[in-house]
Design a protein around this motif. Structure first.
Motif, PDB file in Angstrom:
ATOM      1  N   ASP A  27       0.817  -1.213   0.000  1.00 60.18           N
ATOM      2  CA  ASP A  27       0.000   0.000   0.000  1.00 60.18           C
ATOM      3  C   ASP A  27       0.852   1.265   0.000  1.00 60.18           C
ATOM      4  OD1 ASP A  27      -2.318  -1.515   0.091  1.00 60.18           O
ATOM      5  OD2 ASP A  27      -2.415  -1.487   2.288  1.00 60.18           O
ATOM      6  N   GLU A  28       2.114   1.144   0.469  1.00 61.77           N
ATOM      7  CA  GLU A  28       2.962   2.332   0.620  1.00 61.77           C
ATOM      8  C   GLU A  28       3.552   2.826  -0.694  1.00 61.77           C
ATOM      9  OE1 GLU A  28       3.416  -0.797   1.857  1.00 61.77           O
ATOM     10  OE2 GLU A  28       4.858  -0.647   3.506  1.00 61.77           O
ATOM     11  N   MET A  29       3.335   2.097  -1.787  1.00 57.17           N
ATOM     12  CA  MET A  29       3.940   2.500  -3.054  1.00 57.17           C
ATOM     13  C   MET A  29       3.047   2.177  -4.239  1.00 57.17           C
ATOM     14  SD  MET A  29       7.014  -0.294  -2.747  1.00 57.17           S
ATOM     15  CE  MET A  29       7.244   0.235  -1.052  1.00 57.17           C
ATOM     16  N   VAL A  30       3.303   2.884  -5.331  1.00 57.97           N
ATOM     17  CA  VAL A  30       2.548   2.668  -6.555  1.00 57.97           C
ATOM     18  C   VAL A  30       3.537   2.622  -7.716  1.00 57.97           C
ATOM     19  CG1 VAL A  30       2.155   5.161  -6.817  1.00 57.97           C
ATOM     20  CG2 VAL A  30       0.687   3.541  -8.023  1.00 57.97           C
ATOM     21  N   VAL A  31       3.353   1.666  -8.603  1.00 61.53           N
ATOM     22  CA  VAL A  31       4.241   1.497  -9.754  1.00 61.53           C
ATOM     23  C   VAL A  31       3.778   2.397 -10.892  1.00 61.53           C
ATOM     24  CG1 VAL A  31       5.135  -0.125 -11.467  1.00 61.53           C
ATOM     25  CG2 VAL A  31       4.776  -0.875  -9.104  1.00 61.53           C
ATOM     26  N   VAL A  32       4.721   3.173 -11.442  1.00 60.63           N
ATOM     27  CA  VAL A  32       4.420   4.080 -12.553  1.00 60.63           C
ATOM     28  C   VAL A  32       5.441   3.853 -13.657  1.00 60.63           C
ATOM     29  CG1 VAL A  32       3.448   5.810 -10.996  1.00 60.63           C
ATOM     30  CG2 VAL A  32       5.853   5.940 -11.626  1.00 60.63           C
ATOM     31  N   ASP A  33       5.189   4.459 -14.786  1.00 61.40           N
ATOM     32  CA  ASP A  33       6.131   4.379 -15.911  1.00 61.40           C
ATOM     33  C   ASP A  33       7.445   5.051 -15.507  1.00 61.40           C
ATOM     34  OD1 ASP A  33       7.566   4.880 -18.336  1.00 61.40           O
ATOM     35  OD2 ASP A  33       5.696   4.645 -19.445  1.00 61.40           O
ATOM     36  N   ALA A  34       8.556   4.390 -15.764  1.00 58.87           N
ATOM     37  CA  ALA A  34       9.863   4.926 -15.378  1.00 58.87           C
ATOM     38  C   ALA A  34      10.141   6.286 -16.010  1.00 58.87           C
ATOM     39  CB  ALA A  34      10.960   3.935 -15.751  1.00 58.87           C
ATOM     40  N   ALA A  35       9.550   6.535 -17.162  1.00 58.19           N
ATOM     41  CA  ALA A  35       9.773   7.812 -17.851  1.00 58.19           C
ATOM     42  C   ALA A  35       9.120   8.984 -17.110  1.00 58.19           C
ATOM     43  CB  ALA A  35       9.230   7.732 -19.273  1.00 58.19           C
TER      44      ALA A  35
END
Length: 206
Positions: A27-35
């Protein structure tokens, strides 16, 4: 508290999916596009070993200021210094990675702390010792080229405190703490916070 934004760079799609699965489960993080990453986010980089091409990619425009967690199967002595220069602030051996270890490394990187194994810090010391001989401490600074205030900040940083905790302990603003770190790393040509802590430890001031 907003979740930490994390990007992933891996050598193959399967590894990328595995890392994304680990991180997305928290819950402490969210994956996003590296760009899309900025210096307030974290990039998880998985490589088999450090190569000139990998270092070029880590230093590429848009990534040079992003804190990085390195997951690797092989890291030579000289690679540790190169990794730190690329703003790698945490290192995880691939054969010892777990969801909890990865999450801890990402959260440490996001809060301004490092997570470099003690045995790898030792590999930095020879290079830092050479740097000590090359740096002429400006007037008014200690033998290590650090002010008393800088030593106080580095001592707390070595204990694992984040910027907010350091500010509270020393009765400074968070901006002041960040400025202290920026000034000392710029003056002594140190790459990042773990590099600065290692420098201070080797100098014997913390």
């Amino acid at each position: 508290m907003e979740p930490v934004r994390v990007g992933i760079s891996a050598v193959d799609p399967i590894t990328h999916s595995g890392l994304a699965s680990f991180l997305s489960a928290r819950d402490e993080m969210v994956v996003v596009d590296a760009a899309e990453l900025t210096e307030r986010d974290v990039l998880v980089v998985q490589v088999d070993r450090m190569t000139p091409q990998v270092m070029t990619e880590l230093r590429s425009q848009g990534r040079e200021l992003v804190p990085k967690v390195l997951v690797t199967g092989e890291l030579k002595d000289s690679d540790v210094v190169s990794a730190v220069e690329c703003r790698v602030v945490a290192v995880l051996p691939r054969n010892r990675i777990s969801e909890d270890r990865l999450a801890s490394a990402v959260l440490s990187a996001a809060s301004g702390r490092g997570l470099i194994p003690p045995e790898m810090l030792g590999k930095l010391f020879d290079n830092i010792r050479r740097l000590q001989h090359e740096v002429l401490a400006p007037r008014g600074l200690g033998a290590a080229g650090l002010t008393a205030r800088e030593v106080d900040v580095l001592r707390l940083m070595a204990e694992g405190r984040d910027t907010g905790e350091i500010a509270g302990e020393l009765c400074y603003s968070e901006r002041t703490v960040k400025n202290v770190v920026y000034e000392l790393t710029s003056r002594l040509n140190l790459r990042n916070r773990p590099h600065a802590v290692a420098y201070a430890m080797q100098a014997g001031v913390i």
